[in-house]
Design a protein around this motif. Structure first.
Motif, PDB file in Angstrom:
ATOM      1  N   TYR A   1      43.220  12.451  44.392  1.00  0.00           N
ATOM      2  CA  TYR A   1      43.068  13.922  44.000  1.00  0.00           C
ATOM      3  C   TYR A   1      43.091  14.897  45.185  1.00  0.00           C
ATOM      4  CZ  TYR A   1      41.567  11.621  39.762  1.00  0.00           C
ATOM      5  OH  TYR A   1      41.582  10.726  38.823  1.00  0.00           O
ATOM      6  N   ILE A   2      43.565  15.943  44.976  1.00  0.00           N
ATOM      7  CA  ILE A   2      43.688  16.836  46.229  1.00  0.00           C
ATOM      8  C   ILE A   2      43.578  18.085  45.755  1.00  0.00           C
ATOM      9  CG2 ILE A   2      46.342  16.995  46.097  1.00  0.00           C
ATOM     10  CD1 ILE A   2      46.091  17.321  49.249  1.00  0.00           C
ATOM     11  N   LYS A   3      42.450  18.887  46.089  1.00  0.00           N
ATOM     12  CA  LYS A   3      42.183  20.306  45.808  1.00  0.00           C
ATOM     13  C   LYS A   3      42.395  21.329  46.823  1.00  0.00           C
ATOM     14  CE  LYS A   3      38.634  22.621  42.718  1.00  0.00           C
ATOM     15  NZ  LYS A   3      37.440  22.562  42.257  1.00  0.00           N
ATOM     16  N   LYS A   4      43.091  22.350  46.630  1.00  0.00           N
ATOM     17  CA  LYS A   4      43.371  23.319  47.553  1.00  0.00           C
ATOM     18  C   LYS A   4      42.624  24.743  47.574  1.00  0.00           C
ATOM     19  CE  LYS A   4      47.386  26.148  49.191  1.00  0.00           C
ATOM     20  NZ  LYS A   4      48.792  26.531  48.771  1.00  0.00           N
ATOM     21  N   TYR A   5      41.850  25.186  48.634  1.00  0.00           N
ATOM     22  CA  TYR A   5      41.065  26.275  48.646  1.00  0.00           C
ATOM     23  C   TYR A   5      41.788  27.227  49.962  1.00  0.00           C
ATOM     24  CZ  TYR A   5      37.632  23.354  46.721  1.00  0.00           C
ATOM     25  OH  TYR A   5      36.863  22.355  46.066  1.00  0.00           O
ATOM     26  N   ASP A   6      41.867  28.583  49.468  1.00  0.00           N
ATOM     27  CA  ASP A   6      42.187  29.624  50.201  1.00  0.00           C
ATOM     28  C   ASP A   6      41.001  29.964  51.073  1.00  0.00           C
ATOM     29  OD1 ASP A   6      42.772  31.888  51.715  1.00  0.00           O
ATOM     30  OD2 ASP A   6      44.021  32.633  49.904  1.00  0.00           O
ATOM     31  N   LEU A   7      40.823  29.843  52.330  1.00  0.00           N
ATOM     32  CA  LEU A   7      39.498  30.144  53.169  1.00  0.00           C
ATOM     33  C   LEU A   7      39.503  31.587  53.499  1.00  0.00           C
ATOM     34  CD1 LEU A   7      39.946  27.276  55.849  1.00  0.00           C
ATOM     35  CD2 LEU A   7      38.561  27.418  53.862  1.00  0.00           C
ATOM     36  N   LEU A   8      40.324  32.472  53.287  1.00  0.00           N
ATOM     37  CA  LEU A   8      40.289  34.015  53.371  1.00  0.00           C
ATOM     38  C   LEU A   8      39.651  34.572  51.879  1.00  0.00           C
ATOM     39  CD1 LEU A   8      43.580  34.649  55.113  1.00  0.00           C
ATOM     40  CD2 LEU A   8      41.375  34.121  56.209  1.00  0.00           C
ATOM     41  N   ASN A   9      39.747  33.786  51.076  1.00  0.00           N
ATOM     42  CA  ASN A   9      39.222  34.355  49.706  1.00  0.00           C
ATOM     43  C   ASN A   9      37.739  33.701  49.523  1.00  0.00           C
ATOM     44  OD1 ASN A   9      38.485  35.001  47.070  1.00  0.00           O
ATOM     45  ND2 ASN A   9      40.601  34.413  46.123  1.00  0.00           N
ATOM     46  N   GLN A  10      36.751  34.234  49.719  1.00  0.00           N
ATOM     47  CA  GLN A  10      35.603  33.906  49.500  1.00  0.00           C
ATOM     48  C   GLN A  10      34.983  33.367  48.150  1.00  0.00           C
ATOM     49  OE1 GLN A  10      32.784  36.628  51.335  1.00  0.00           O
ATOM     50  NE2 GLN A  10      33.251  35.798  53.221  1.00  0.00           N
ATOM     51  N   ASN A  11      35.731  34.180  47.023  1.00  0.00           N
ATOM     52  CA  ASN A  11      35.368  33.556  45.721  1.00  0.00           C
ATOM     53  C   ASN A  11      36.427  32.522  45.010  1.00  0.00           C
ATOM     54  OD1 ASN A  11      33.621  35.777  45.596  1.00  0.00           O
ATOM     55  ND2 ASN A  11      35.042  37.219  45.209  1.00  0.00           N
ATOM     56  N   ASP A  12      37.185  32.022  46.058  1.00  0.00           N
ATOM     57  CA  ASP A  12      38.186  30.818  45.611  1.00  0.00           C
ATOM     58  C   ASP A  12      37.465  29.715  45.280  1.00  0.00           C
ATOM     59  OD1 ASP A  12      40.447  29.584  45.064  1.00  0.00           O
ATOM     60  OD2 ASP A  12      40.926  29.106  47.247  1.00  0.00           O
ATOM     61  N   LYS A  13      37.772  29.197  43.940  1.00  0.00           N
ATOM     62  CA  LYS A  13      36.980  27.840  43.636  1.00  0.00           C
ATOM     63  C   LYS A  13      37.943  26.753  43.685  1.00  0.00           C
ATOM     64  CE  LYS A  13      34.101  30.226  40.372  1.00  0.00           C
ATOM     65  NZ  LYS A  13      33.298  30.943  41.110  1.00  0.00           N
ATOM     66  N   GLY A  14      39.090  26.903  44.382  1.00  0.00           N
ATOM     67  CA  GLY A  14      39.961  25.883  44.479  1.00  0.00           C
ATOM     68  C   GLY A  14      40.907  25.418  43.324  1.00  0.00           C
ATOM     69  N   ILE A  15      42.084  25.063  43.627  1.00  0.00           N
ATOM     70  CA  ILE A  15      42.938  24.483  42.444  1.00  0.00           C
ATOM     71  C   ILE A  15      43.134  23.078  42.771  1.00  0.00           C
ATOM     72  CG2 ILE A  15      45.010  25.211  43.555  1.00  0.00           C
ATOM     73  CD1 ILE A  15      46.239  25.658  40.874  1.00  0.00           C
TER      74      ILE A  15
END
Length: 142
Positions: free
Chosen positions: A103-117
Motif C-alpha cells: 500500500y502507498i499513501k500520499k500526503y501533501d506536506l504543505l497542506n496541514q489538513n491533508d489526510k492523505g490518499i
C-alpha cells in the motif's frame, strides 16, 4: 529528489538472528542533519537493512523463498519517503505467510489538513509498482 526518512522492518530473519530483535526502526524525520551511520559486526543485519531501503517488495527484487522474513511469521516493511520536500509517501508492504500486499499513501506536506490518499487500495504488487513508477519515477532497476 526522493529522501528516505523512515524505515521499519518486522520479523526479518537476518536482523532477528543477530540482534534478537523482532523489529528494527530507523526514523530520520527529527534528525537535523538526517545522517545515520549503520555499524555492526559481520552478519549483524547491515546488508539486510540496506537491501530493504527500497520501496519495492522482495518479490520485485528477489525470490520470496530467500527467508528474509522469519519462517512461519508475517513480516512488515514500512517506509516514509519525502519527494521534492513537498510530498510524503507512506509505503507499507505486508509479507503474510500466504500472500504479499503493498500500500502507498500520499500526503501533501504543505497542506496541514491533508489526510492523505491511498494510491493502491487493492494491495496488488504490480499496481503498487506502477504507482512507484508514475508518482516517484522509480523502477526496479533504480
Amino acid at each position: 529528489m526522493v529522501d528516505l526518512v523512515y524505515l521499519k522492518l518486522t520479523n526479518f530473519e537476518a536482523i532477528s538472528a543477530c540482534t534478537g530483535l523482532k523489529e528494527i526502526e530507523i526514523d530520520r524525520t527529527d534528525s537535523p542533519n538526517r545522517i545515520i551511520m549503520i555499524k555492526g559486526a559481520n552478519g549483524s543485519g547491515k546488508s539486510t537493512l540496506l537491501q530493504e531501503m527500497t520501496p519495492f517488495s522482495m518479490e520485485s527484487t528477489i525470490s520470496r523463498n530467500s527467508r528474509r522474513v522469519s519462517k512461519d511469521k508475517d513480516g512488515l516493511k514500512e517506509l516514509k519517503l519525502i519527494v521534492d520536500g513537498r510530498f510524503l509517501y507512506h509505503c507499507i508492504i505486508q509479507y503474510l505467510t500466504h500472500k504479499t500486499s503493498a500500500y502507498i499513501k500520499k500526503y501533501d506536506l504543505l497542506n496541514q489538513n491533508d489526510k492523505g490518499i491511498e494510491l493502491n487500495a487493492n494491495g496488488n504488487i504490480s499496481t503498487y509498482e506502477d504507482v512507484l513508477k508514475s508518482e516517484l519515477g522509480l523502477s526496479k532497476s533504480f
